[in-house]
Design an enzyme around this catalytic site. Structure first.
Site, PDB file in Angstrom:
ATOM      1  N   HIS A 152     -66.820  22.496 -28.342  1.00 23.82           N
ATOM      2  CA  HIS A 152     -65.894  21.372 -28.225  1.00 23.82           C
ATOM      3  C   HIS A 152     -66.695  20.129 -27.905  1.00 23.82           C
ATOM      4  O   HIS A 152     -67.617  20.177 -27.075  1.00 23.82           O
ATOM      5  CB  HIS A 152     -64.868  21.619 -27.110  1.00 23.82           C
ATOM      6  CG  HIS A 152     -64.086  22.867 -27.331  1.00 23.82           C
ATOM      7  ND1 HIS A 152     -63.059  22.930 -28.243  1.00 23.82           N
ATOM      8  CD2 HIS A 152     -64.218  24.111 -26.811  1.00 23.82           C
ATOM      9  CE1 HIS A 152     -62.579  24.168 -28.259  1.00 23.82           C
ATOM     10  NE2 HIS A 152     -63.270  24.901 -27.410  1.00 23.82           N
ATOM     11  N   PRO A 204     -58.169  21.659 -36.778  1.00 28.36           N
ATOM     12  CA  PRO A 204     -57.280  20.530 -37.040  1.00 28.36           C
ATOM     13  C   PRO A 204     -57.712  19.219 -36.375  1.00 28.36           C
ATOM     14  O   PRO A 204     -58.202  19.214 -35.243  1.00 28.36           O
ATOM     15  CB  PRO A 204     -55.942  21.001 -36.465  1.00 28.36           C
ATOM     16  CG  PRO A 204     -56.292  22.080 -35.507  1.00 28.36           C
ATOM     17  CD  PRO A 204     -57.505  22.756 -36.062  1.00 28.36           C
ATOM     18  N   ASN A 234     -65.367  25.097 -33.863  1.00 25.28           N
ATOM     19  CA  ASN A 234     -64.557  24.175 -33.074  1.00 25.28           C
ATOM     20  C   ASN A 234     -63.143  24.293 -33.621  1.00 25.28           C
ATOM     21  O   ASN A 234     -62.831  23.722 -34.676  1.00 25.28           O
ATOM     22  CB  ASN A 234     -65.068  22.739 -33.172  1.00 25.28           C
ATOM     23  CG  ASN A 234     -64.274  21.796 -32.268  1.00 25.28           C
ATOM     24  OD1 ASN A 234     -63.214  22.169 -31.755  1.00 25.28           O
ATOM     25  ND2 ASN A 234     -64.784  20.587 -32.073  1.00 25.28           N
ATOM     26  N   TYR A 265     -63.757  11.414 -28.142  1.00 26.97           N
ATOM     27  CA  TYR A 265     -64.541  12.243 -29.068  1.00 26.97           C
ATOM     28  C   TYR A 265     -65.779  11.540 -29.636  1.00 26.97           C
ATOM     29  O   TYR A 265     -66.551  12.157 -30.369  1.00 26.97           O
ATOM     30  CB  TYR A 265     -63.644  12.744 -30.211  1.00 26.97           C
ATOM     31  CG  TYR A 265     -62.508  13.613 -29.717  1.00 26.97           C
ATOM     32  CD1 TYR A 265     -62.770  14.836 -29.115  1.00 26.97           C
ATOM     33  CD2 TYR A 265     -61.178  13.204 -29.823  1.00 26.97           C
ATOM     34  CE1 TYR A 265     -61.748  15.639 -28.637  1.00 26.97           C
ATOM     35  CE2 TYR A 265     -60.140  13.998 -29.348  1.00 26.97           C
ATOM     36  CZ  TYR A 265     -60.430  15.216 -28.763  1.00 26.97           C
ATOM     37  OH  TYR A 265     -59.417  16.004 -28.286  1.00 26.97           O
TER      38      TYR A 265
HETATM   39  C1  DQA Z   1     -61.606  19.667 -29.125  1.00 27.38           C
HETATM   40  C2  DQA Z   1     -60.814  19.814 -27.818  1.00 27.38           C
HETATM   41  C3  DQA Z   1     -59.389  20.253 -28.093  1.00 27.38           C
HETATM   42  O1  DQA Z   1     -58.653  20.351 -26.869  1.00 27.38           O
HETATM   43  C4  DQA Z   1     -58.674  19.265 -28.984  1.00 27.38           C
HETATM   44  O2  DQA Z   1     -57.391  19.718 -29.295  1.00 27.38           O
HETATM   45  C5  DQA Z   1     -59.445  18.961 -30.226  1.00 27.38           C
HETATM   46  C6  DQA Z   1     -60.896  18.752 -30.112  1.00 27.38           C
HETATM   47  C7  DQA Z   1     -62.991  19.056 -28.866  1.00 27.38           C
HETATM   48  O3  DQA Z   1     -63.844  19.169 -29.759  1.00 27.38           O
HETATM   49  O4  DQA Z   1     -63.237  18.476 -27.803  1.00 27.38           O
HETATM   50  O5  DQA Z   1     -58.888  18.808 -31.295  1.00 27.38           O
HETATM   51  O6  DQA Z   1     -61.770  20.942 -29.697  1.00 27.38           O
END
Ligand code: DQA
Length: 143
Positions: A98, A10, A72, A23
């Protein structure tokens, strides 16, 4: 050719515009292009869904089709026993990825339901983490 699945959960469809300070500016399409350009020799299926059940269905469908999964799972990482069970059920090697370092963020992100059923976890390296995961999966599958 060995086929693998790269599965994104998501909100990862919003990469590039979503909290770029966390990100990065790389879009999910950029990540896909980077993975396809990475010289692993894998036939890559690249998917994203915001829906837990769809992700579970894609993991089930991977059995017998793909040799491994790069996952991920986004926020479902921290909540989804169902995703953990799906991975355990198909018995495929999974590399957890992640973009951010989940261990350096809020306490609720430190818990991963994916980690106990994954080969390993790569986090904190941004989009490059997907390429590290490809290399890790390639190394694992070539043994
Ligand atoms: C994530 C880290 C998760 O905690 C977050 O909810 C995401 C992205 C990451 O790629 O850093 O949606 O998976």
């Amino acid at each position: 050719m060995t086929s693998i699945l790269i599965l994104n959960g998501p909100n990862l469809n919003l990469l590039g515009t979503r909290q770029p300070e966390v990100y990065g500016a790389t879009t999910l399409a950029d990540v896909e292009a980077m993975c396809r350009a990475h010289d692993t020799g894998f036939d890559i299926s690249f998917e994203q869904s915001n829906h837990e059940g769809v992700l579970i269905d894609l993991i089930h469908a991977a059995k017998g089709v793909h040799a491994g999964i790069i996952l991920n799972a986004g926020a479902f990482t921290h909540t989804s026993i169902a995703l953990m069970d799906a991975i355990a059920s198909v018995e495929l090697p999974v590399v957890e990825v992640h973009l951010s370092n989940i261990h350096a963020r809020e306490a609720f992100r430190h818990k991963s339901f994916i980690a106990p059923v994954a080969l390993g976890q790569i986090c904190g390296f941004g989009a490059q983490g997907y390429l590290l995961a490809l290399d890790a999966l390639k190394g694992h599958l070539s043994h």
